[in-house]
Design an enzyme around this catalytic site. Structure first.
Site, PDB file in Angstrom:
ATOM      1  N   LYS A  81       1.172  -1.299  -0.075  1.00 31.02           N
ATOM      2  CA  LYS A  81      -0.085  -0.141   0.037  1.00 31.02           C
ATOM      3  C   LYS A  81       1.030   1.209   0.049  1.00 31.02           C
ATOM      4  CE  LYS A  81       0.710   1.162   4.509  1.00 31.02           C
ATOM      5  NZ  LYS A  81       1.525   2.277   4.901  1.00 31.02           N
TER       6      LYS A  81
ATOM      7  N   ASP B 136      -2.774  -1.271  10.668  1.00 34.61           N
ATOM      8  CA  ASP B 136      -2.943  -1.128   9.076  1.00 34.61           C
ATOM      9  C   ASP B 136      -3.607  -2.346   8.645  1.00 34.61           C
ATOM     10  OD1 ASP B 136      -1.591   1.137   8.699  1.00 34.61           O
ATOM     11  OD2 ASP B 136       0.377   0.152   7.864  1.00 34.61           O
TER      12      ASP B 136
HETATM   13  O1  C5P Z   1      -0.673  -1.173  15.440  1.00 36.01           O
HETATM   14  P1  C5P Z   1       0.577  -1.327  15.050  1.00 36.01           P
HETATM   15  O2  C5P Z   1       1.525  -2.222  15.740  1.00 36.01           O
HETATM   16  O3  C5P Z   1       0.937  -1.719  13.329  1.00 36.01           O
HETATM   17  O4  C5P Z   1       1.470   0.014  15.452  1.00 36.01           O
HETATM   18  C1  C5P Z   1       2.827   0.214  15.365  1.00 36.01           C
HETATM   19  C2  C5P Z   1       3.256   1.512  16.225  1.00 36.01           C
HETATM   20  O5  C5P Z   1       2.934   2.618  15.651  1.00 36.01           O
HETATM   21  C3  C5P Z   1       2.500   1.728  17.545  1.00 36.01           C
HETATM   22  O6  C5P Z   1       3.104   0.666  18.464  1.00 36.01           O
HETATM   23  C4  C5P Z   1       2.534   2.994  17.867  1.00 36.01           C
HETATM   24  O7  C5P Z   1       3.613   3.507  18.576  1.00 36.01           O
HETATM   25  C5  C5P Z   1       2.280   3.509  16.459  1.00 36.01           C
HETATM   26  N1  C5P Z   1       1.035   3.864  15.986  1.00 36.01           N
HETATM   27  C6  C5P Z   1       0.352   5.020  16.651  1.00 36.01           C
HETATM   28  N2  C5P Z   1      -0.938   5.389  15.991  1.00 36.01           N
HETATM   29  C7  C5P Z   1      -1.391   4.746  15.301  1.00 36.01           C
HETATM   30  C8  C5P Z   1      -0.834   3.437  14.566  1.00 36.01           C
HETATM   31  C9  C5P Z   1       0.305   3.276  15.112  1.00 36.01           C
HETATM   32  O8  C5P Z   1       1.050   5.759  17.560  1.00 36.01           O
HETATM   33  N3  C5P Z   1      -2.787   4.995  14.926  1.00 36.01           N
END
Ligand code: C5P
Length: 279
Positions: free
Chosen positions: A13, A134
């Site tokens: 993406k 994502d």
């Molecule tokens: O959800 P995921 O594990 O992919 O997110 C990775 C990191 O990105 C999270 O630990 C956070 O630090 C950051 N993040 C965030 N806000 C979001 C998505 C991700 O702060 N909406």
């Protein structure tokens, strides 16, 4: 590999628009993003197995997201056996192209189809959100707008057809590090986002709040953005939390020429975005 494996393309993406608001109480940031799938893809081979195993030769430490996704799926569906998944990686890691999330989403979707009693879409969506911010949007092939922490997904439809030149500055960026460096602006997050009807409308939307922290952590990202602009891109931007930078072009020839001319990028590629007749 088994003869009866299901072969799945897990498309990368790009975030055409990524606006990031303040941090919430759960530690995630409130965001609004327009996500486009592109033709660059990992290839997954999924087959029934007594136990779940995932092999991904390109990641020596082993994959984690697909393993978690498949285990969670089997557990939730009450499926006693598992799946074997082989991942042929083509999407660079730590690039902002959603490679790991796209693999997890594809594994959830297609392993679910192989179950005797598949989960319904809303349940699959709930599991996707547990795997990563994502992943819910990447259950869909069409362009989506995601809100919340990424888990509230609206399907927009097919984008106009264009081509992207992609370039990696050589160092991956960790999503968490980029968010940590981000300082939210006072301006509000956008409301409704309409599906762009032309490439010009699509180019005008391109904007990423994480570009500032990503370019601060990896100055190579800025250099690549400026080069794509000089090479005639309609717009150029870091994708997601980086470190890959994309430039939008009208034709495959233009994108290929730009990708070939860009300096100091150990990895470049071109990819189609939007509708492509005959694809
Ligand atoms: O959800 P995921 O594990 O992919 O997110 C990775 C990191 O990105 C999270 O630990 C956070 O630090 C950051 N993040 C965030 N806000 C979001 C998505 C991700 O702060 N909406």
């Amino acid at each position: 590999m088994t003869d009866d494996a299901t072969i799945v393309r897990a498309c990368a993406k790009v975030n055409l628009l990524l606006r990031v608001g303040p941090k919430r109480e759960d530690g995630y940031h409130e965001l609004v993003t327009l996500i486009a799938r592109i033709s660059l893809a990992d290839v997954l081979l999924i087959s029934d197995a007594a136990e779940t195993t995932v092999d991904c030769p390109a990641i020596p430490s082993g994959d984690t997201l697909v393993t978690r996704a498949i285990r969670l799926l089997c557990e939730t569906a009450g499926h006693r056996a598992g799946f074997h998944v082989h991942i042929d990686k083509r999407i660079p890691v730590g690039a902002g192209l959603g490679g790991g999330s796209a693999d997890a989403a594809a594994a959830l979707r297609f392993a679910n189809d192989l179950l005797p009693r598949p989960l319904i879409d809303s349940e699959l969506h709930r599991l996707a959100a547990l795997i990563g911010s994502d992943v819910p949007a990447l259950l869909h092939d069409e362009a989506t707008v995601a809100r919340g922490r990424g888990d509230r997904v609206e399907v927009l439809g097919q984008l106009p057809a264009g081509w992207l030149a992609l370039a990696h500055p050589g160092r991956p960026l960790a999503t968490r590090d980029v968010y940590q460096r981000y300082r939210p602006e006072a301006r509000p997050l956008p409301g409704a986002i309409a599906l762009p009807q032309t490439l010009e409308e699509m180019a005008a939307l391109i904007e990423n709040d994480l570009a500032v922290p990503a370019e601060a952590l990896e100055p190579g990202c800025r250099g690549l953005r400026e080069q794509f602009t000089e090479l005639g891109a309609m717009a150029a931007c870091v994708s997601g939390s980086g470190s890959v930078v994309f430039g939008l072009f009208r034709t495959e020839q233009e994108a290929t020429a730009a990708a070939a001319k860009v300096r100091d990028a150990p990895w470049t590629a071109t990819a189609a975005v939007g509708t492509h007749p005959g694809e």
